[in-house]
Design an enzyme around this catalytic site. Structure first.
Site, PDB file in Angstrom:
ATOM      1  N   ARG A   1      18.938  27.753  23.546  1.00 57.80           N
ATOM      2  CA  ARG A   1      18.216  28.155  22.230  1.00 57.80           C
ATOM      3  C   ARG A   1      17.363  29.299  22.671  1.00 57.80           C
ATOM      4  NH1 ARG A   1      13.043  28.978  20.891  1.00 57.80           N
ATOM      5  NH2 ARG A   1      12.720  29.033  18.634  1.00 57.80           N
TER       6      ARG A   1
ATOM      7  N   HIS B   1      15.761  34.934  22.316  1.00 57.05           N
ATOM      8  CA  HIS B   1      14.929  36.171  23.149  1.00 57.05           C
ATOM      9  C   HIS B   1      15.896  37.088  23.943  1.00 57.05           C
ATOM     10  CE1 HIS B   1      11.139  34.243  22.283  1.00 57.05           C
ATOM     11  NE2 HIS B   1      11.772  32.916  22.519  1.00 57.05           N
TER      12      HIS B   1
END
Length: 113
Positions: A77, A82
């Site tokens: 995740r 990111h």
């Protein structure tokens, strides 16, 4: 039945797993079809992001809830959020085929506690 605080996240994960199973079927369980389908790849990224966030919240609320790959799920995740530009469709497909059935069974077991 799990505590109501985590039940919402369990149900979210179940719903997303159903969506991911549809992606597999729509692409005829064929990696080539999947990897060339931009919308399918993005759908899987988003759905895995949702699963990761739900697992993160579950573990924060109740650390005794056992999801075998929780650290990997949360790490994925974070990578999707990111480092989205480095996500390889091959990794996503392997997760769909190999790891999703395991998670589905674990979530079913948690829900039936």
């Amino acid at each position: 039945m799990p505590p109501s605080k985590i039940l919402k996240f369990i149900l979210d994960i179940e719903s997303v797993i159903q969506e991911l199973e549809q992606v597999i079927e729509i692409n005829s369980r064929d990696y080539s079809k999947f990897s060339s389908n931009f919308m399918a790849v993005r759908t899987v990224e988003r759905d895995l992001e949702i699963i990761g966030e739900a697992v993160r919240k579950i573990t924060l609320i109740d650390a005794s809830v056992s999801i075998s790959s929780s650290k990997h799920i949360i790490g994925l995740r974070n990578m999707i959020v990111h480092a989205y530009d480095s996500i390889d469709p091959t990794l996503l497909w392997k997760i769909l085929i190999n790891d999703l059935p395991v998670l589905k069974e674990e979530i079913r077991n948690i829900k039936n506690l």
